[in-house]
Scaffold this active site. Structure first.
Site, PDB file in Angstrom:
ATOM      1  CB  CYS A 131      -6.124  10.418  11.339  1.00 32.09           C
ATOM      2  SG  CYS A 131      -4.641   9.505  11.616  1.00 32.09           S
ATOM      3  CE  LYS A 170      -1.898   1.642   3.986  1.00 35.64           C
ATOM      4  NZ  LYS A 170      -1.646   3.055   4.278  1.00 35.64           N
ATOM      5  CG  ASN A 171       1.982   2.875   3.566  1.00 35.49           C
ATOM      6  OD1 ASN A 171       0.843   3.187   3.199  1.00 35.49           O
ATOM      7  ND2 ASN A 171       2.300   2.687   4.841  1.00 35.49           N
ATOM      8  CG  ASP A 226       2.570   1.482   9.541  1.00 37.17           C
ATOM      9  OD1 ASP A 226       2.070   2.309  10.328  1.00 37.17           O
ATOM     10  OD2 ASP A 226       2.899   1.768   8.378  1.00 37.17           O
ATOM     11  NE  ARG A 271      -7.520   4.169   5.095  1.00 36.56           N
ATOM     12  CZ  ARG A 271      -6.590   4.444   6.005  1.00 36.56           C
ATOM     13  NH1 ARG A 271      -6.885   4.497   7.282  1.00 36.56           N
ATOM     14  NH2 ARG A 271      -5.360   4.721   5.647  1.00 36.56           N
ATOM     15  NE  ARG A 277      -0.601  10.258  10.155  1.00 33.84           N
ATOM     16  CZ  ARG A 277      -0.924   9.237   9.370  1.00 33.84           C
ATOM     17  NH1 ARG A 277      -2.066   8.619   9.540  1.00 33.84           N
ATOM     18  NH2 ARG A 277      -0.114   8.839   8.428  1.00 33.84           N
TER      19      ARG A 277
HETATM   20  N1  EPU Z   1       5.280  14.815  11.189  1.00 32.47           N
HETATM   21  C1  EPU Z   1       5.317  16.158  11.500  1.00 32.47           C
HETATM   22  N2  EPU Z   1       5.264  17.066  10.475  1.00 32.47           N
HETATM   23  C2  EPU Z   1       5.185  16.689   9.166  1.00 32.47           C
HETATM   24  C3  EPU Z   1       5.158  15.307   8.868  1.00 32.47           C
HETATM   25  C4  EPU Z   1       5.223  14.401   9.900  1.00 32.47           C
HETATM   26  O1  EPU Z   1       5.393  16.551  12.663  1.00 32.47           O
HETATM   27  O2  EPU Z   1       5.131  17.564   8.297  1.00 32.47           O
HETATM   28  C5  EPU Z   1       5.337  13.826  12.285  1.00 32.47           C
HETATM   29  C6  EPU Z   1       4.080  12.969  12.355  1.00 32.47           C
HETATM   30  O3  EPU Z   1       3.049  13.603  13.074  1.00 32.47           O
HETATM   31  C7  EPU Z   1       4.605  11.721  13.022  1.00 32.47           C
HETATM   32  C8  EPU Z   1       6.039  11.599  12.461  1.00 32.47           C
HETATM   33  O4  EPU Z   1       6.350  12.886  11.978  1.00 32.47           O
HETATM   34  O5  EPU Z   1       4.655  11.901  14.393  1.00 32.47           O
HETATM   35  C9  EPU Z   1       6.202  10.602  11.321  1.00 32.47           C
HETATM   36  O6  EPU Z   1       5.190  10.795  10.370  1.00 32.47           O
HETATM   37  P1  EPU Z   1       5.367  10.494   8.821  1.00 32.47           P
HETATM   38  O7  EPU Z   1       5.238  11.780   8.077  1.00 32.47           O
HETATM   39  O8  EPU Z   1       6.594   9.690   8.577  1.00 32.47           O
HETATM   40  O9  EPU Z   1       4.067   9.617   8.519  1.00 32.47           O
HETATM   41  P2  EPU Z   1       3.269   9.612   7.185  1.00 32.47           P
HETATM   42  O10 EPU Z   1       4.187   9.870   6.050  1.00 32.47           O
HETATM   43  O11 EPU Z   1       2.063  10.464   7.324  1.00 32.47           O
HETATM   44  C10 EPU Z   1       3.645   7.091   6.615  1.00 32.47           C
HETATM   45  C11 EPU Z   1       2.745   5.909   6.366  1.00 32.47           C
HETATM   46  C12 EPU Z   1       2.100   5.482   7.673  1.00 32.47           C
HETATM   47  C13 EPU Z   1       3.220   5.132   8.659  1.00 32.47           C
HETATM   48  C14 EPU Z   1       4.160   6.327   8.835  1.00 32.47           C
HETATM   49  C15 EPU Z   1       5.345   6.034   9.726  1.00 32.47           C
HETATM   50  C16 EPU Z   1       2.077   6.225   4.071  1.00 32.47           C
HETATM   51  C17 EPU Z   1       1.007   6.543   3.105  1.00 32.47           C
HETATM   52  N3  EPU Z   1       1.753   6.271   5.378  1.00 32.47           N
HETATM   53  O12 EPU Z   1       2.780   8.117   7.118  1.00 32.47           O
HETATM   54  O13 EPU Z   1       1.312   4.335   7.404  1.00 32.47           O
HETATM   55  O14 EPU Z   1       2.671   4.777   9.892  1.00 32.47           O
HETATM   56  O15 EPU Z   1       4.652   6.744   7.548  1.00 32.47           O
HETATM   57  O16 EPU Z   1       6.078   4.973   9.233  1.00 32.47           O
HETATM   58  O17 EPU Z   1       3.182   5.915   3.672  1.00 32.47           O
HETATM   59  C18 EPU Z   1      -0.374   2.757   7.773  1.00 32.47           C
HETATM   60  O18 EPU Z   1      -0.060   2.221   6.707  1.00 32.47           O
HETATM   61  O19 EPU Z   1      -1.175   2.224   8.589  1.00 32.47           O
HETATM   62  C19 EPU Z   1       0.171   4.067   8.112  1.00 32.47           C
HETATM   63  C20 EPU Z   1      -0.355   4.867   9.024  1.00 32.47           C
END
Ligand code: EPU
Length: 417
Positions: free
Chosen positions: A116, A22-23, A304, A396, A121
């Site tokens: 969420c 997915k990711n 995850d 999802r 996030r």
């Molecule tokens: N964060 C910030 N500011 C930002 C971006 C992130 O403070 O601008 C913080 C987030 O709040 C969090 C941390 O940084 O505390 C890491 O977040 P990240 O941005 O890495 O998460 P994401 O990119 O939104 C992806 C996956 C998630 C997975 C996380 C961590 C995708 C589509 N989603 O989310 O997947 O948990 O990385 O590995 O790639 C899932 O598949 O169930 C899922 C939630």
């Protein structure tokens, strides 16, 4: 609305094939916006998030054809730069349109995703990075509005590692003028997969998979043909399920190299795991040992997989301390696991799990994707009947999870409520 009904107690046995990730698929499908020809993607998992992505891309003017695991996207007709609230609120990863839209159309209007269930996030790091590349960013009426006369390469230092943030900026910088350096970049296999795709399209990216990524912008990118990498979290979920049910399963079509931390941790619980090429053989142990766990960005143990690992610890011998360091509210499965008889105490970002002899079935409610998976796992081992409701969360991100478990001998079915 569907629910899943499980009669627990069957050890899982047999073989299971892992679907595309997915990711990895989500950012790769969004990268189709960077070019105006026909891209083709194979091994795309059948998931609600993929459907949401297709709907969003279509709303922007892309033409899409898909059949089972094959998706063709042509963004020649890209004519809309606005991602609506209704589409973005369904899937946070919709924010991945931002980089490609600004790079290709020089402007974007994307609804702010909001928080969420697992945390606030924010997307401040995506926005800060885009601003450094020369985009003007405004937050207005719940939307991010970004515009530029032309993106220019820059040095971007991420304050913390962000997966989709790194992906958004990698996509934007691919079409920017000059060189971009992403410092403290996320290192997940999905980042490497996206960089590989962009490079196949003609981008000049090096260093993906390390904390420093270098992107030399090019004037345009070409369409490509891509096979999506296997889903490491789905594979990890099956490893945990085999350990939990004291089963014996062969996981096929996976990438064991992406699961090093998960495999190491599961081995520490006494689970026997044998890796051979693209397969993982898992033999559960009668005695499940308690092990502490701390989630970390890749190559650490993935957040995850935290909920699924916690389910395993609920029936382990002894006490396990689970620390969640990525998201501030990712223990929402705990109250539901308790309803099945688990002994878990939360203190801040630590969960102390005291293993109990048995879980017992009950109706439970899914609250987010991985939490849902952890409840299905619990149902597989709990005595009696477990009903998991609100499984649209599960749909999802898992490709027919209950059907795969049923083929491994679980007594599990999906019914319409
Ligand atoms: N964060 C910030 N500011 C930002 C971006 C992130 O403070 O601008 C913080 C987030 O709040 C969090 C941390 O940084 O505390 C890491 O977040 P990240 O941005 O890495 O998460 P994401 O990119 O939104 C992806 C996956 C998630 C997975 C996380 C961590 C995708 C589509 N989603 O989310 O997947 O948990 O990385 O590995 O790639 C899932 O598949 O169930 C899922 C939630």
């Amino acid at each position: 609305m569907d629910k899943i009904i499980i009669k627990g107690g069957q050890p899982l046995k047999g073989e299971v094939k892992i679907s595309g990730a997915k990711n990895a698929a989500l950012p790769i499908l969004f990268s189709s916006l960077l070019t105006d020809g026909l891209n083709e993607y194979t091994n795309v998992p059948v998931l609600q998030d993929i459907e949401s992505t297709k709907t969003l891309l279509t709303s922007l003017g892309a033409k899409i054809q898909s059949e089972k695991n094959r998706v063709q996207i042509d963004a020649k007709g890209l004519n809309n730069y606005e991602a609506s609230y209704d589409l973005v609120r369904k899937m946070r990863a919709s924010i991945l349109v931002l980089g490609p839209l600004v790079a290709r159309l020089k402007k974007a209007k994307v609804s702010l995703p909001g928080g969420c269930a697992i945390g606030a996030r924010p997307i401040n790091l995506h926005l800060k990075g885009l601003a450094k590349l020369g985009a003007r960013i405004e937050l207005k009426d719940g939307f991010v509005e970004a515009s530029t006369r032309g993106l220019k390469g820059a040095i971007i230092d991420f304050d913390l590692k962000t997966v989709t943030g790194t992906e958004n900026l990698m996509m934007a910088a691919s079409l920017a003028k000059g060189i971009t350096i992403l410092n403290n970049a996320a290192q997940e296999p999905e980042i490497i997969a996206l960089a590989d795709v962009l490079n196949k399209m003609g981008a000049q990216i090096t260093g993906a998979g390390t904390h420093k990524i270098r992107i030399e912008g090019v004037p345009c990118l070409n369409p490509t043909l891509v096979k999506i990498i296997p889903d490491r979290i789905e594979a990890g979920t099956f490893i945990a399920a085999a350990a939990l049910t004291r089963g014996n399963i062969l996981i096929k079509n996976c990438e064991p190299d992406h699961l090093t931390a998960v495999i190491e941790k599961l081995k520490q619980t006494g689970t026997k795991i044998i890796v051979k090429d693209k397969t993982i053989l898992v033999q559960g142990s009668e005695h499940i040992g308690s092990v502490d766990l701390k989630t970390m960005p890749y190559p650490g143990f993935p957040t995850d997989m935290q909920a699924q690992f916690m389910t395993l610890m609920t029936i382990a011998n002894g006490v396990s301390m689970i620390t969640e360091t990525i998201f501030e509210n990712r223990f929402i499965h705990v109250s539901e696991l308790r309803r099945l008889g688990a002994d878990i105490t939360i203190s801040g970002n630590n969960a102390m799990v005291k293993g109990v002899k048995n879980l017992s079935g009950a109706p439970v409610m899914a609250t987010d994707l991985r939490a849902s998976a952890s409840l299905v796992l619990a149902g597989l081992v709990a005595g009696g009947i477990t009903e998991v409701r609100r499984i649209y969360h599960l749909d999802r991100g898992y490709d027919r999870l209950e059907a795969k478990f049923a083929r491994l001998g679980a007594d599990i079915k999906r019914v319409r409520e």
